[in-house]
Design a protein around this motif. Structure first.
Motif, PDB file in Angstrom:
ATOM      1  N   ALA A   1       1.196   5.955   9.882  1.00 28.82           N
ATOM      2  CA  ALA A   1       1.276   4.759   9.488  1.00 28.82           C
ATOM      3  C   ALA A   1       0.729   3.706  10.580  1.00 28.82           C
ATOM      4  CB  ALA A   1       2.670   4.316   9.000  1.00 28.82           C
ATOM      5  N   PRO A   2       0.033   2.607  10.061  1.00 29.53           N
ATOM      6  CA  PRO A   2      -0.609   1.435  10.995  1.00 29.53           C
ATOM      7  C   PRO A   2       0.583   0.908  11.778  1.00 29.53           C
ATOM      8  CG  PRO A   2      -0.261   0.966   8.733  1.00 29.53           C
ATOM      9  CD  PRO A   2      -0.031   2.172   8.601  1.00 29.53           C
TER      10      PRO A   2
ATOM     11  N   ILE B   1       0.884  -1.177   0.031  1.00 28.72           N
ATOM     12  CA  ILE B   1       0.083  -0.039   0.038  1.00 28.72           C
ATOM     13  C   ILE B   1       0.895   1.192   0.006  1.00 28.72           C
ATOM     14  CG2 ILE B   1      -1.619   1.391   1.084  1.00 28.72           C
ATOM     15  CD1 ILE B   1      -2.603  -1.337   2.569  1.00 28.72           C
ATOM     16  N   THR B   2       0.613   2.151  -0.842  1.00 29.16           N
ATOM     17  CA  THR B   2       1.387   3.625  -0.737  1.00 29.16           C
ATOM     18  C   THR B   2       0.254   4.325  -0.451  1.00 29.16           C
ATOM     19  OG1 THR B   2       0.810   4.187  -2.942  1.00 29.16           O
ATOM     20  CG2 THR B   2       2.709   2.727  -2.786  1.00 29.16           C
ATOM     21  N   ALA B   3       0.445   5.341   0.610  1.00 31.63           N
ATOM     22  CA  ALA B   3      -0.362   6.001   1.196  1.00 31.63           C
ATOM     23  C   ALA B   3      -0.038   7.541   1.580  1.00 31.63           C
ATOM     24  CB  ALA B   3      -0.836   5.711   2.542  1.00 31.63           C
ATOM     25  N   GLY B   4      -0.956   8.680   1.623  1.00 28.54           N
ATOM     26  CA  GLY B   4      -0.527  10.084   1.849  1.00 28.54           C
ATOM     27  C   GLY B   4      -0.026  10.765   0.724  1.00 28.54           C
ATOM     28  N   GLY B   5       0.965  11.626   0.850  1.00 29.22           N
ATOM     29  CA  GLY B   5       1.545  12.460  -0.070  1.00 29.22           C
ATOM     30  C   GLY B   5       2.983  12.499  -0.188  1.00 29.22           C
TER      31      GLY B   5
ATOM     32  N   THR C   1     -18.068   6.538   2.204  1.00 25.22           N
ATOM     33  CA  THR C   1     -17.265   6.427   3.157  1.00 25.22           C
ATOM     34  C   THR C   1     -15.804   6.163   2.887  1.00 25.22           C
ATOM     35  OG1 THR C   1     -17.813   4.656   4.624  1.00 25.22           O
ATOM     36  CG2 THR C   1     -19.264   6.722   4.817  1.00 25.22           C
ATOM     37  N   LYS C   2     -15.039   6.405   3.660  1.00 31.29           N
ATOM     38  CA  LYS C   2     -13.649   5.736   3.586  1.00 31.29           C
ATOM     39  C   LYS C   2     -13.676   4.519   4.169  1.00 31.29           C
ATOM     40  CE  LYS C   2     -10.550   9.815   3.872  1.00 31.29           C
ATOM     41  NZ  LYS C   2     -11.595  10.993   3.809  1.00 31.29           N
ATOM     42  N   GLN C   3     -14.421   3.939   4.924  1.00 32.95           N
ATOM     43  CA  GLN C   3     -14.528   2.604   5.459  1.00 32.95           C
ATOM     44  C   GLN C   3     -15.253   1.864   4.434  1.00 32.95           C
ATOM     45  OE1 GLN C   3     -16.240   1.815   9.293  1.00 32.95           O
ATOM     46  NE2 GLN C   3     -16.476  -0.221   9.180  1.00 32.95           N
TER      47      GLN C   3
ATOM     48  N   GLY D   1      -5.527   5.486   2.897  1.00 31.14           N
ATOM     49  CA  GLY D   1      -4.439   4.038   2.998  1.00 31.14           C
ATOM     50  C   GLY D   1      -4.627   3.428   4.188  1.00 31.14           C
ATOM     51  N   LEU D   2      -4.807   3.999   5.357  1.00 33.34           N
ATOM     52  CA  LEU D   2      -4.908   3.528   6.710  1.00 33.34           C
ATOM     53  C   LEU D   2      -6.165   2.861   6.601  1.00 33.34           C
ATOM     54  CD1 LEU D   2      -3.818   6.438   9.385  1.00 33.34           C
ATOM     55  CD2 LEU D   2      -2.815   3.977   8.958  1.00 33.34           C
ATOM     56  N   ALA D   3      -7.249   3.096   6.150  1.00 30.41           N
ATOM     57  CA  ALA D   3      -8.406   2.345   6.395  1.00 30.41           C
ATOM     58  C   ALA D   3      -8.210   1.330   5.416  1.00 30.41           C
ATOM     59  CB  ALA D   3      -9.621   3.293   5.999  1.00 30.41           C
TER      60      ALA D   3
END
Length: 240
Positions: free
Chosen positions: A59-60, A7-11, A217-219, A31-33
């Protein structure tokens, strides 16, 4: 079957000098979700989640998650090349908002005028002086990271993301479909910035046949992505 996910996440953050960067407003919450949804999915056994993000992105924390901090677009590409060349990855969720430009160099308006209009940018060691009235930053295009993923590991499922702002739904869907086709994605999540606020996040998960599911929703988006990946991997396992 044990599955490995990336997973790539954020900016991303593109360096200007030792204390300044060019960045964007991506939070990494989606990304966290997605990572959480993979870990909580009862029908899929997760071996490892490689979680690639900038140093400022949350990050998780989980025994099955390996957090890889990257610096800038090139740092992201380098990390992807290493992980995808050394490990079997079942699916790549490329949700990171990657900068379209990085810094080629800096100069000043005075230097350009003194050089007869010619631009000769360079890099500044340390911190650029705050006394400069007219700083000029020259940018260059960054590599299209999403286009490299299938080249690095053909067999990985790929989920791309397309974010536009204040466009008609048809324009959003059509643009996302072009991204899907060009980069050989298996799915693309299309969303509009004007439809993201608080818990609300309208997203359209488009599959390779052009059909799509709608989430609010994100979830829901995260669970939809994970369920689609799970179903696709099961089809592959049964030779469908």
């Amino acid at each position: 079957m044990v599955r490995n996910i990336l997973i790539t996440a954020g900016g991303t953050s593109e360096k200007i000098d030792e204390v300044r960067v060019i960045s964007n407003f991506a939070t990494g919450k989606l990304g966290l979700a997605v990572a959480k949804a993979f870990l909580e999915n009862e029908s899929m056994e997760i071996g490892k989640i490689y979680y690639l993000c900038d140093k400022s992105t949350h990050a998780p924390s989980h025994e099955k998650v390996e957090v890889v901090r990257v610096s800038g677009t090139q740092g992201l590409l380098d990390a992807l090349k290493q992980i995808l060349s050394e490990n079997k990855i079942d699916a790549v969720i490329h949700s990171m908002a990657v900068s379209d430009y990085s810094v080629r160099g800096v100069t000043t308006l005075e230097e350009i005028q003194n050089n007869g209009g010619e631009v000769h940018p360079g890099f500044i060691e340390g911190k650029i002086s705050s006394d400069i009235d007219d700083l000029v930053i020259l940018l260059k295009r960054t590599p299209k990271v999403i286009g490299e993923i299938k080249k690095l590991q053909e067999g990985s499922l790929l989920v791309g993301f397309k974010l536009l702002t204040n466009v008609e739904k048809k324009v959003l869907i059509d643009t996302a479909c072009r991204l899907l086709e060009k980069n050989r994605c298996d799915f693309v999540l299309a969303n509009d910035l004007t439809q993201i606020e608080g818990d609300k996040h309208i997203g359209y998960l488009i599959s390779a046949d052009g059909e799509y599911e709608t989430f609010s929703t994100k979830q829901q988006i995260a669970e939809g992505i994970v369920n689609s990946i799970d179903e696709k991997l099961r089809e592959r396992s049964h030779g469908l």
